[in-house]
Design a protein around this motif. Structure first.
Motif, PDB file in Angstrom:
ATOM      1  N   THR A  79      55.348  51.383  42.407  1.00 37.80           N
ATOM      2  CA  THR A  79      56.176  51.493  43.608  1.00 37.80           C
ATOM      3  C   THR A  79      56.311  50.163  44.336  1.00 37.80           C
ATOM      4  OG1 THR A  79      54.382  52.017  45.172  1.00 37.80           O
ATOM      5  CG2 THR A  79      55.385  53.882  43.967  1.00 37.80           C
ATOM      6  N   GLY A  80      55.319  49.288  44.159  1.00 37.78           N
ATOM      7  CA  GLY A  80      55.341  48.010  44.856  1.00 37.78           C
ATOM      8  C   GLY A  80      54.983  48.122  46.330  1.00 37.78           C
ATOM      9  N   LYS A  81      54.572  49.298  46.776  1.00 33.74           N
ATOM     10  CA  LYS A  81      54.270  49.521  48.194  1.00 33.74           C
ATOM     11  C   LYS A  81      52.779  49.411  48.513  1.00 33.74           C
ATOM     12  CE  LYS A  81      58.259  52.476  48.856  1.00 33.74           C
ATOM     13  NZ  LYS A  81      58.774  53.761  49.310  1.00 33.74           N
ATOM     14  N   PHE A  82      51.965  49.193  47.498  1.00 41.07           N
ATOM     15  CA  PHE A  82      50.523  49.169  47.710  1.00 41.07           C
ATOM     16  C   PHE A  82      49.932  47.864  47.199  1.00 41.07           C
ATOM     17  CE2 PHE A  82      51.817  53.553  47.409  1.00 41.07           C
ATOM     18  CZ  PHE A  82      51.130  54.164  48.438  1.00 41.07           C
ATOM     19  N   SER A  83      48.957  47.363  47.933  1.00 40.38           N
ATOM     20  CA  SER A  83      48.240  46.165  47.498  1.00 40.38           C
ATOM     21  C   SER A  83      47.241  46.552  46.412  1.00 40.38           C
ATOM     22  CB  SER A  83      47.485  45.558  48.685  1.00 40.38           C
ATOM     23  OG  SER A  83      46.417  46.422  49.070  1.00 40.38           O
ATOM     24  N   SER A  84      46.588  45.558  45.845  1.00 39.81           N
ATOM     25  CA  SER A  84      45.551  45.843  44.851  1.00 39.81           C
ATOM     26  C   SER A  84      44.429  46.661  45.469  1.00 39.81           C
ATOM     27  CB  SER A  84      45.009  44.548  44.247  1.00 39.81           C
ATOM     28  OG  SER A  84      44.395  43.748  45.239  1.00 39.81           O
ATOM     29  N   VAL A  85      44.196  46.493  46.764  1.00 35.53           N
ATOM     30  CA  VAL A  85      43.150  47.278  47.440  1.00 35.53           C
ATOM     31  C   VAL A  85      43.567  48.739  47.506  1.00 35.53           C
ATOM     32  CG1 VAL A  85      41.894  47.623  49.599  1.00 35.53           C
ATOM     33  CG2 VAL A  85      42.289  45.309  48.752  1.00 35.53           C
ATOM     34  N   GLY A  86      44.781  49.017  47.932  1.00 31.05           N
ATOM     35  CA  GLY A  86      45.255  50.402  48.008  1.00 31.05           C
ATOM     36  C   GLY A  86      45.270  51.078  46.650  1.00 31.05           C
ATOM     37  N   VAL A  87      45.721  50.340  45.637  1.00 31.18           N
ATOM     38  CA  VAL A  87      45.762  50.877  44.276  1.00 31.18           C
ATOM     39  C   VAL A  87      44.351  51.171  43.792  1.00 31.18           C
ATOM     40  CG1 VAL A  87      46.306  50.267  41.877  1.00 31.18           C
ATOM     41  CG2 VAL A  87      47.985  49.838  43.682  1.00 31.18           C
ATOM     42  N   SER A  88      43.433  50.251  44.049  1.00 31.77           N
ATOM     43  CA  SER A  88      42.053  50.414  43.610  1.00 31.77           C
ATOM     44  C   SER A  88      41.361  51.574  44.329  1.00 31.77           C
ATOM     45  CB  SER A  88      41.279  49.112  43.837  1.00 31.77           C
ATOM     46  OG  SER A  88      39.936  49.250  43.456  1.00 31.77           O
ATOM     47  N   VAL A  89      41.598  51.713  45.611  1.00 36.55           N
ATOM     48  CA  VAL A  89      41.009  52.841  46.365  1.00 36.55           C
ATOM     49  C   VAL A  89      41.505  54.165  45.790  1.00 36.55           C
ATOM     50  CG1 VAL A  89      41.024  54.041  48.595  1.00 36.55           C
ATOM     51  CG2 VAL A  89      40.566  51.584  48.501  1.00 36.55           C
ATOM     52  N   VAL A 126      38.225  41.991  45.190  1.00 35.87           N
ATOM     53  CA  VAL A 126      37.775  41.022  44.182  1.00 35.87           C
ATOM     54  C   VAL A 126      38.797  40.884  43.052  1.00 35.87           C
ATOM     55  CG1 VAL A 126      35.987  40.504  42.468  1.00 35.87           C
ATOM     56  CG2 VAL A 126      35.341  41.323  44.743  1.00 35.87           C
ATOM     57  N   SER A 127      39.296  42.004  42.539  1.00 38.23           N
ATOM     58  CA  SER A 127      40.253  41.910  41.431  1.00 38.23           C
ATOM     59  C   SER A 127      41.561  41.270  41.882  1.00 38.23           C
ATOM     60  CB  SER A 127      40.506  43.283  40.795  1.00 38.23           C
ATOM     61  OG  SER A 127      41.018  44.180  41.746  1.00 38.23           O
ATOM     62  N   GLY A 128      41.991  41.543  43.105  1.00 40.17           N
ATOM     63  CA  GLY A 128      43.195  40.883  43.630  1.00 40.17           C
ATOM     64  C   GLY A 128      43.019  39.378  43.717  1.00 40.17           C
ATOM     65  N   GLU A 129      41.839  38.969  44.143  1.00 39.98           N
ATOM     66  CA  GLU A 129      41.545  37.535  44.227  1.00 39.98           C
ATOM     67  C   GLU A 129      41.496  36.912  42.827  1.00 39.98           C
ATOM     68  OE1 GLU A 129      41.312  34.182  46.382  1.00 39.98           O
ATOM     69  OE2 GLU A 129      41.661  36.179  47.184  1.00 39.98           O
ATOM     70  N   LEU A 130      40.931  37.635  41.864  1.00 42.19           N
ATOM     71  CA  LEU A 130      40.893  37.141  40.489  1.00 42.19           C
ATOM     72  C   LEU A 130      42.301  36.979  39.918  1.00 42.19           C
ATOM     73  CD1 LEU A 130      37.905  39.194  39.024  1.00 42.19           C
ATOM     74  CD2 LEU A 130      37.991  36.719  39.422  1.00 42.19           C
ATOM     75  N   VAL A 131      43.177  37.936  40.188  1.00 39.61           N
ATOM     76  CA  VAL A 131      44.556  37.841  39.693  1.00 39.61           C
ATOM     77  C   VAL A 131      45.226  36.593  40.273  1.00 39.61           C
ATOM     78  CG1 VAL A 131      46.849  38.914  39.806  1.00 39.61           C
ATOM     79  CG2 VAL A 131      44.841  40.297  39.226  1.00 39.61           C
ATOM     80  N   ARG A 132      44.948  36.293  41.532  1.00 43.36           N
ATOM     81  CA  ARG A 132      45.546  35.112  42.156  1.00 43.36           C
ATOM     82  C   ARG A 132      44.960  33.798  41.604  1.00 43.36           C
ATOM     83  NH1 ARG A 132      45.781  38.739  46.151  1.00 43.36           N
ATOM     84  NH2 ARG A 132      43.788  38.370  47.143  1.00 43.36           N
ATOM     85  N   ARG A 133      43.673  33.794  41.303  1.00 37.12           N
ATOM     86  CA  ARG A 133      42.994  32.537  40.958  1.00 37.12           C
ATOM     87  C   ARG A 133      42.901  32.231  39.461  1.00 37.12           C
ATOM     88  NH1 ARG A 133      38.734  30.587  45.063  1.00 37.12           N
ATOM     89  NH2 ARG A 133      39.510  31.492  46.978  1.00 37.12           N
ATOM     90  N   ALA A 188      43.326  43.896  34.564  1.00 37.51           N
ATOM     91  CA  ALA A 188      44.217  44.121  33.415  1.00 37.51           C
ATOM     92  C   ALA A 188      45.512  44.802  33.846  1.00 37.51           C
ATOM     93  CB  ALA A 188      43.510  44.959  32.352  1.00 37.51           C
ATOM     94  N   LEU A 189      45.418  45.760  34.751  1.00 38.68           N
ATOM     95  CA  LEU A 189      46.605  46.463  35.240  1.00 38.68           C
ATOM     96  C   LEU A 189      47.589  45.481  35.868  1.00 38.68           C
ATOM     97  CD1 LEU A 189      48.053  49.172  35.836  1.00 38.68           C
ATOM     98  CD2 LEU A 189      46.760  49.244  37.980  1.00 38.68           C
ATOM     99  N   TYR A 190      47.080  44.563  36.673  1.00 38.73           N
ATOM    100  CA  TYR A 190      47.954  43.624  37.361  1.00 38.73           C
ATOM    101  C   TYR A 190      48.371  42.448  36.485  1.00 38.73           C
ATOM    102  CZ  TYR A 190      47.951  45.887  41.835  1.00 38.73           C
ATOM    103  OH  TYR A 190      48.182  46.782  42.840  1.00 38.73           O
ATOM    104  N   ARG A 191      47.513  42.017  35.590  1.00 36.42           N
ATOM    105  CA  ARG A 191      47.825  40.833  34.799  1.00 36.42           C
ATOM    106  C   ARG A 191      48.559  41.186  33.512  1.00 36.42           C
ATOM    107  NH1 ARG A 191      45.871  35.738  34.958  1.00 36.42           N
ATOM    108  NH2 ARG A 191      46.336  35.974  37.146  1.00 36.42           N
TER     109      ARG A 191
END
Length: 162
Positions: free
Chosen positions: A96-106, A150-157, A46-49
């Motif tokens: 910031t745009g400096k972190f991937s979904s993995v970094g944000v999630s961690v 997983v959530s990053g992959e879902l946002v892409r797919r 939801a955060l990304y989409r």
């Protein structure tokens, strides 16, 4: 609010509730309080989409419903604190745009655990619980990596709704 947005809210809240229920069925892994963070799949998606405000609404509704269905008042206090701290940090890092979904999630997983421990320390009036933070940070990092991937992959797919 558009019907498609309401439908997205409903689907993501339902998904988060189902994942919360499934997570409640999993016995504690090796340490009490350690969870997989499955409901966060819906929140990070939801955060990304949808964006920060929408993710906050979905998270708050999920936290309240889970406390009513599976928990109690104390569980609500812990969950609200963890979710608020987690979403605040995830929103800032994503912006910031400096972190991937993995970094944000961690970061969200670690912050969620910190928020819960802070509430526990306040309610129990002891700082001795702070020793538990490193254990929860390790588990939050592992769960955050998995949820972020997983959530990053879902946002892409998953196709965007028009």
């Amino acid at each position: 609010m558009k019907a498609s947005k309401v439908a997205q809210y409903g689907l993501l809240i339902a998904l988060a509730l189902v994942l919360s229920y499934l997570e409640s069925l999993v016995p504690p892994l090796w340490v009490p309080g350690v969870k997989l963070g499955l409901p966060n799949l819906a929140i990070v998606f939801a955060l990304y989409r949808l964006g920060f405000k929408d993710a906050c609404v979905i998270s708050l509704v999920r936290v309240v419903l889970v406390a009513l269905l599976f928990g109690n008042g104390a569980a609500l206090a812990y969950s609200v604190a963890g979710a608020a701290l987690s979403l605040s940090l995830m929103g800032l890092l994503k912006k910031t745009g400096k972190f991937s979904s993995v970094g944000v999630s961690v970061a969200g997983g670690v912050a969620h655990n910190a928020g819960q421990i802070l509430v526990a320390m306040a309610l129990l009036e002891t700082s001795r619980l702070a020793w538990y933070l490193p254990v929860l940070w390790v588990s939050g990092t592992i769960a955050g990596v998995l949820v972020g991937l997983v959530s990053g992959e879902l946002v892409r797919r998953v196709p965007e709704q028009k």
